[in-house]
Design a protein around this motif. Structure first.
Motif, mmCIF file in Angstrom:
data_model
loop_
_atom_site.group_PDB
_atom_site.id
_atom_site.type_symbol
_atom_site.label_atom_id
_atom_site.label_comp_id
_atom_site.label_asym_id
_atom_site.label_seq_id
_atom_site.Cartn_x
_atom_site.Cartn_y
_atom_site.Cartn_z
ATOM 1 N N GLY A 77 0.788 -1.224 0.000
ATOM 2 C CA GLY A 77 0.000 0.000 0.000
ATOM 3 C C GLY A 77 0.814 1.265 0.000
ATOM 4 N N ALA A 78 0.185 2.319 -0.465
ATOM 5 C CA ALA A 78 0.748 3.665 -0.435
ATOM 6 C C ALA A 78 -0.396 4.628 -0.178
ATOM 7 C CB ALA A 78 1.421 3.992 -1.759
ATOM 8 N N THR A 79 -0.087 5.720 0.516
ATOM 9 C CA THR A 79 -1.104 6.713 0.838
ATOM 10 C C THR A 79 -0.648 8.086 0.364
ATOM 11 O OG1 THR A 79 -1.833 5.478 2.786
ATOM 12 C CG2 THR A 79 -2.385 7.816 2.723
ATOM 13 N N THR A 80 -1.576 8.809 -0.259
ATOM 14 C CA THR A 80 -1.339 10.193 -0.626
ATOM 15 C C THR A 80 -2.508 11.017 -0.101
ATOM 16 O OG1 THR A 80 -2.414 9.879 -2.767
ATOM 17 C CG2 THR A 80 -0.030 9.644 -2.717
ATOM 18 N N ALA A 81 -2.268 12.281 0.138
ATOM 19 C CA ALA A 81 -3.326 13.184 0.593
ATOM 20 C C ALA A 81 -3.694 14.113 -0.552
ATOM 21 C CB ALA A 81 -2.859 13.982 1.789
ATOM 22 N N ARG A 82 -5.005 14.341 -0.694
ATOM 23 C CA ARG A 82 -5.473 15.236 -1.752
ATOM 24 C C ARG A 82 -6.794 15.855 -1.322
ATOM 25 N NH1 ARG A 82 -5.427 14.416 -8.139
ATOM 26 N NH2 ARG A 82 -6.584 16.285 -8.634
ATOM 27 N N ASP A 83 -6.861 17.157 -1.324
ATOM 28 C CA ASP A 83 -8.085 17.891 -1.021
ATOM 29 C C ASP A 83 -8.722 17.449 0.302
ATOM 30 O OD1 ASP A 83 -7.839 19.325 -3.428
ATOM 31 O OD2 ASP A 83 -8.898 17.758 -4.537
ATOM 32 N N GLY A 84 -7.910 17.244 1.315
ATOM 33 C CA GLY A 84 -8.425 16.867 2.629
ATOM 34 C C GLY A 84 -8.784 15.400 2.778
ATOM 35 N N MET A 85 -8.472 14.605 1.769
ATOM 36 C CA MET A 85 -8.761 13.165 1.815
ATOM 37 C C MET A 85 -7.455 12.393 1.721
ATOM 38 S SD MET A 85 -12.108 12.745 1.864
ATOM 39 C CE MET A 85 -12.577 11.201 1.158
ATOM 40 N N ASP A 86 -7.387 11.292 2.455
ATOM 41 C CA ASP A 86 -6.281 10.355 2.273
ATOM 42 C C ASP A 86 -6.728 9.333 1.236
ATOM 43 O OD1 ASP A 86 -4.579 11.508 4.156
ATOM 44 O OD2 ASP A 86 -5.426 10.315 5.796
ATOM 45 N N ILE A 87 -5.899 9.117 0.252
ATOM 46 C CA ILE A 87 -6.176 8.120 -0.776
ATOM 47 C C ILE A 87 -5.212 6.959 -0.538
ATOM 48 C CG2 ILE A 87 -6.369 7.622 -3.241
ATOM 49 C CD1 ILE A 87 -8.202 9.920 -2.259
ATOM 50 N N HIS A 88 -5.765 5.828 -0.138
ATOM 51 C CA HIS A 88 -4.966 4.645 0.149
ATOM 52 C C HIS A 88 -5.067 3.724 -1.056
ATOM 53 C CE1 HIS A 88 -4.965 6.114 4.248
ATOM 54 N NE2 HIS A 88 -6.287 6.151 4.201
ATOM 55 N N ARG A 89 -3.923 3.420 -1.649
ATOM 56 C CA ARG A 89 -3.881 2.524 -2.810
ATOM 57 C C ARG A 89 -3.306 1.199 -2.342
ATOM 58 N NH1 ARG A 89 -1.675 6.898 -7.242
ATOM 59 N NH2 ARG A 89 -3.460 8.268 -7.002
ATOM 60 N N LEU A 90 -4.119 0.179 -2.395
ATOM 61 C CA LEU A 90 -3.742 -1.138 -1.911
ATOM 62 C C LEU A 90 -3.796 -2.133 -3.055
ATOM 63 C CD1 LEU A 90 -6.003 -0.993 1.258
ATOM 64 C CD2 LEU A 90 -3.535 -0.594 1.179
ATOM 65 N N SER A 91 -2.841 -3.024 -3.124
ATOM 66 C CA SER A 91 -2.857 -4.047 -4.165
ATOM 67 C C SER A 91 -2.283 -5.344 -3.618
ATOM 68 C CB SER A 91 -2.075 -3.589 -5.394
ATOM 69 O OG SER A 91 -0.717 -3.395 -5.064
ATOM 70 N N GLY A 92 -2.578 -6.407 -4.354
ATOM 71 C CA GLY A 92 -2.078 -7.708 -3.958
ATOM 72 C C GLY A 92 -3.141 -8.616 -3.421
ATOM 73 N N GLY A 93 -4.417 -8.260 -3.646
ATOM 74 C CA GLY A 93 -5.520 -9.101 -3.196
ATOM 75 C C GLY A 93 -5.557 -10.405 -3.958
ATOM 76 N N GLY A 94 -6.400 -11.306 -3.520
ATOM 77 C CA GLY A 94 -6.451 -12.631 -4.093
ATOM 78 C C GLY A 94 -7.270 -12.765 -5.355
ATOM 79 N N ALA A 95 -8.072 -11.783 -5.719
ATOM 80 C CA ALA A 95 -8.937 -11.917 -6.894
ATOM 81 C C ALA A 95 -8.105 -11.887 -8.164
ATOM 82 C CB ALA A 95 -9.965 -10.796 -6.929
ATOM 83 N N SER A 96 -8.457 -12.721 -9.104
ATOM 84 C CA SER A 96 -7.722 -12.756 -10.362
ATOM 85 C C SER A 96 -8.253 -11.691 -11.311
ATOM 86 C CB SER A 96 -7.844 -14.136 -11.005
ATOM 87 O OG SER A 96 -9.189 -14.411 -11.290
ATOM 88 N N ARG A 97 -7.402 -11.272 -12.226
ATOM 89 C CA ARG A 97 -7.778 -10.257 -13.213
ATOM 90 C C ARG A 97 -8.681 -10.854 -14.272
ATOM 91 N NH1 ARG A 97 -5.840 -4.942 -12.364
ATOM 92 N NH2 ARG A 97 -4.212 -5.146 -10.850
ATOM 93 N N THR A 98 -9.486 -9.990 -14.866
ATOM 94 C CA THR A 98 -10.333 -10.414 -15.974
ATOM 95 C C THR A 98 -9.923 -9.641 -17.214
ATOM 96 O OG1 THR A 98 -11.973 -8.747 -15.444
ATOM 97 C CG2 THR A 98 -12.280 -10.916 -14.442
ATOM 98 N N SER A 99 -10.398 -10.068 -18.355
ATOM 99 C CA SER A 99 -10.001 -9.406 -19.582
ATOM 100 C C SER A 99 -10.681 -8.053 -19.768
ATOM 101 C CB SER A 99 -10.301 -10.302 -20.790
ATOM 102 O OG SER A 99 -11.672 -10.605 -20.820
ATOM 103 N N GLY A 100 -11.917 -7.899 -19.322
ATOM 104 C CA GLY A 100 -12.622 -6.627 -19.465
ATOM 105 C C GLY A 100 -12.489 -5.807 -18.204
ATOM 106 N N ALA A 101 -12.258 -4.526 -18.351
ATOM 107 C CA ALA A 101 -12.131 -3.667 -17.178
ATOM 108 C C ALA A 101 -13.491 -3.445 -16.530
ATOM 109 C CB ALA A 101 -11.532 -2.317 -17.593
#
Length: 103
Positions: free
Chosen positions: A74-98
């Motif tokens: 994870g990484a956290t950035t602050a923007r406009d009074g909000m913390d934006i936490h970006r987390l990755s590495g979960g167990g769900a697999s990717r799909t072809s369509g976004a």
């Protein structure tokens, strides 16, 4: 690209899980109660590999992040009074369509 939104009861997420996995999960202000920490920690890795969580500084966010970072990168950035936490590495697999789930 398609975007879908959903209102989810964390204690009954089966419909959302069935619609995933998603390439990106956006969650905003979902940590307003400490009771949300455990269900979200269980749910988020099951529905997507990457989560962006916006939090305005709710008290439960610290507990969530402490536990989430034991399993996720994870990484956290602050923007406009909000913390934006970006987390990755979960167990769900990717799909072809976004697909994106947002709350």
């Amino acid at each position: 690209m398609s975007v879908a939104t959903a209102r989810v009861d964390w204690s009954a997420p089966d419909e959302l899980i069935g619609r995933g996995p998603f390439d990106l999960v956006l969650a905003a202000d979902v940590l307003y109660e400490r009771a949300a920490v455990a269900p979200l920690l269980s749910l988020l890795p099951r529905i997507g590999n990457e989560v962006w969580l916006a939090d305005p500084g709710r008290p439960a966010a610290a507990a969530f992040l402490e536990q989430a970072r034991r399993r996720l990168v994870g990484a956290t950035t602050a923007r406009d009074g909000m913390d934006i936490h970006r987390l990755s590495g979960g167990g769900a697999s990717r799909t072809s369509g976004a697909r994106t789930a947002r709350r």
